[in-house]
Every structure is written in structure tokens, then in C-alpha cells.
Design an enzyme around this catalytic site. Sequence first.
Site, PDB file in Angstrom:
ATOM      1  N   LYS A 139      13.777   8.074   1.769  1.00  0.00           N
ATOM      2  CA  LYS A 139      13.308   7.198   2.848  1.00  0.00           C
ATOM      3  C   LYS A 139      14.446   6.454   3.552  1.00  0.00           C
ATOM      4  O   LYS A 139      14.211   5.799   4.568  1.00  0.00           O
ATOM      5  CB  LYS A 139      12.302   6.181   2.290  1.00  0.00           C
ATOM      6  CG  LYS A 139      11.149   6.795   1.499  1.00  0.00           C
ATOM      7  CD  LYS A 139      10.305   7.702   2.365  1.00  0.00           C
ATOM      8  CE  LYS A 139       9.223   8.405   1.553  1.00  0.00           C
ATOM      9  NZ  LYS A 139       8.244   7.498   0.959  1.00  0.00           N
ATOM     10  N   GLU A 164      -0.420  -5.075   6.225  1.00  0.00           N
ATOM     11  CA  GLU A 164       0.900  -5.148   5.593  1.00  0.00           C
ATOM     12  C   GLU A 164       1.800  -6.126   6.335  1.00  0.00           C
ATOM     13  O   GLU A 164       2.514  -6.922   5.719  1.00  0.00           O
ATOM     14  CB  GLU A 164       1.544  -3.766   5.562  1.00  0.00           C
ATOM     15  CG  GLU A 164       0.920  -2.827   4.545  1.00  0.00           C
ATOM     16  CD  GLU A 164       1.447  -1.411   4.635  1.00  0.00           C
ATOM     17  OE1 GLU A 164       1.409  -0.713   3.614  1.00  0.00           O
ATOM     18  OE2 GLU A 164       1.896  -0.989   5.722  1.00  0.00           O
ATOM     19  N   GLY A 214       3.318   2.272   7.635  1.00  0.00           N
ATOM     20  CA  GLY A 214       1.996   2.565   8.179  1.00  0.00           C
ATOM     21  C   GLY A 214       1.510   3.968   7.957  1.00  0.00           C
ATOM     22  O   GLY A 214       0.449   4.342   8.464  1.00  0.00           O
ATOM     23  N   GLY A 215       2.266   4.745   7.180  1.00  0.00           N
ATOM     24  CA  GLY A 215       1.812   6.098   6.890  1.00  0.00           C
ATOM     25  C   GLY A 215       0.474   6.122   6.174  1.00  0.00           C
ATOM     26  O   GLY A 215      -0.309   7.057   6.327  1.00  0.00           O
ATOM     27  N   THR A 265       0.842  -1.192   0.000  1.00  0.00           N
ATOM     28  CA  THR A 265       0.000   0.000   0.000  1.00  0.00           C
ATOM     29  C   THR A 265       0.878   1.243   0.000  1.00  0.00           C
ATOM     30  O   THR A 265       1.944   1.260   0.611  1.00  0.00           O
ATOM     31  CB  THR A 265      -0.915  -0.010   1.237  1.00  0.00           C
ATOM     32  OG1 THR A 265      -1.823  -1.120   1.127  1.00  0.00           O
ATOM     33  CG2 THR A 265      -1.711   1.276   1.367  1.00  0.00           C
ATOM     34  N   GLY A 266       0.411   2.290  -0.666  1.00  0.00           N
ATOM     35  CA  GLY A 266       1.146   3.550  -0.691  1.00  0.00           C
ATOM     36  C   GLY A 266       1.515   3.953  -2.100  1.00  0.00           C
ATOM     37  O   GLY A 266       1.337   3.192  -3.061  1.00  0.00           O
ATOM     38  N   SER A 267       2.067   5.139  -2.235  1.00  0.00           N
ATOM     39  CA  SER A 267       2.319   5.699  -3.565  1.00  0.00           C
ATOM     40  C   SER A 267       3.351   4.902  -4.358  1.00  0.00           C
ATOM     41  O   SER A 267       3.204   4.722  -5.575  1.00  0.00           O
ATOM     42  CB  SER A 267       2.762   7.159  -3.440  1.00  0.00           C
ATOM     43  OG  SER A 267       3.942   7.268  -2.654  1.00  0.00           O
ATOM     44  N   THR A 268       4.396   4.397  -3.700  1.00  0.00           N
ATOM     45  CA  THR A 268       5.404   3.616  -4.421  1.00  0.00           C
ATOM     46  C   THR A 268       4.849   2.249  -4.813  1.00  0.00           C
ATOM     47  O   THR A 268       5.077   1.764  -5.929  1.00  0.00           O
ATOM     48  CB  THR A 268       6.683   3.466  -3.585  1.00  0.00           C
ATOM     49  OG1 THR A 268       7.078   4.745  -3.087  1.00  0.00           O
ATOM     50  CG2 THR A 268       7.823   2.908  -4.421  1.00  0.00           C
TER      51      THR A 268
END
EC number: 5.3.1.6
Length: 232
Positions: free
Chosen positions: A123, A105, A97-98, A28-31
Site C-alpha cells: 500500500k 472513517e 474507502g475501498g 474498516t477493512g481487512s487490516t
Amino acid sequence: MDAREMKIKAAEAALAHVEDGMRLGIGTGSTAEEFVRLLAEKVAGGFRVEGVPTSERTARLCVELGVPLKSLDELPALDLTVDGADEVDPALRLIKGGGGALLREKIVAAASERMIVIADESKLVDTLGAYALPIEVNPFGLVSTRIAIEKVAARLGLSGELSLRQSGDGEFTTDGGHHIIDASFGRIPDAEALSSELNSIPGVVEHGLFINMAALAIIAGPAGARTLQANR
């Protein structure tokens, strides 16, 4: 090369580790979303995978782009998980977890033979903690749980603000119906000790420290992507 281009470079490098027929945990997330887009292109060309998404948001994107999905109950053992991270240190300890999906996850990563983390070079840190640590908590007894977290932090010499994450209409709620406390400790010199202490608090469902889980981290910068391997 801008931030999105670096994320795409990391996702491209991770895709090289995905083999035809794999059972794949999808982060999950933009990357991770850039990875899904690239994976969908391969699937459209006949590449076969079965994916297990780590959030409802990821599931919606996979369905939209045509990536085949199963539940973790249907595929309880996975070959590989590819996911992003909010912070990565040289030992491949992570803060995640952002996006609010840390529990799923971590469950999906633990069910996988290998986990590959993809991130842009912003990061990569020497010591975890500049990014606030997400702590997923049960709504019941929230004040008591918060006090217990403060006591753990004090025992470990940590300090900083604990903020209950908000969304547009009140407290942020995870896919599992929990809330998230973001702990701004600033620096976490002993992530293992903090992980153990947080796990001992009954109201803490999970936290965003991922320790001894990532096998590889693919870090992208202006010069391209490089791979860091866990030494354990």
C-alpha cells in the site's frame, strides 16, 4: 510472510499505542479487522477500551468478539483511531474507502486526537492514484455530479474512467445511503488541489483523500513493521 501475516504485524505494532482506558476509533477493512481481533484478546484479559466503529461491518465484528462499543455522539472526542488504507504516500496522504466506509472513517478520524494507519508494504506508494479514488455521492442528481467531477479532473489535468460502484444487487450503497464513484485517475500529482475541488461539488458527500490526518503509518513487510511519521 504472506499478506495476512504482514497485516497482523502492522496491527500488533499499532496495538502497542493503545493504552488502558482509551476512547478508540476502530477502522474498516481487512487490516483493521486483524487489529480488532488482537484488541479483543486484550479486552478479554481485562484491558479497558471504548470503541467507536467506522462501519456497520466493523461494529458487528466488535460485538461478536466482545469489544465494547459506543456511538460517536456518546464519545465525541476520541484519543486514537486505528485504521487501514488503500494507499499511503511518504507524506502520509492516504486513499481510503475501498470498503465503502470513507465518510464515517473520516468523521471518526477527525474526532480523534491521533490517527494511526496500518497497512502492508504493497500500500506504500510514491504518488497516490494507482488505486481508484472512491468518491461518495448523493444519489440525487448523480449524472450532474458525475459531470462536475469530470470537469474538475479536466481542470487538474487528470483523466480516467469514473465507475459507479456495484454490488450483487445493483448500485453499492454506503451505510449512510449514498453511492460511490470510483475514479481511476492513475496518478494524482496534487492531492490537495483535487481534495479542495471535489469538496466544492454539492453532490459530493465525501471523498477518499485523507490529507493531514494520519500522525503515523505502520507499514509491515517480510522483515517486520516499520513506522513512518508525518512531517508537518
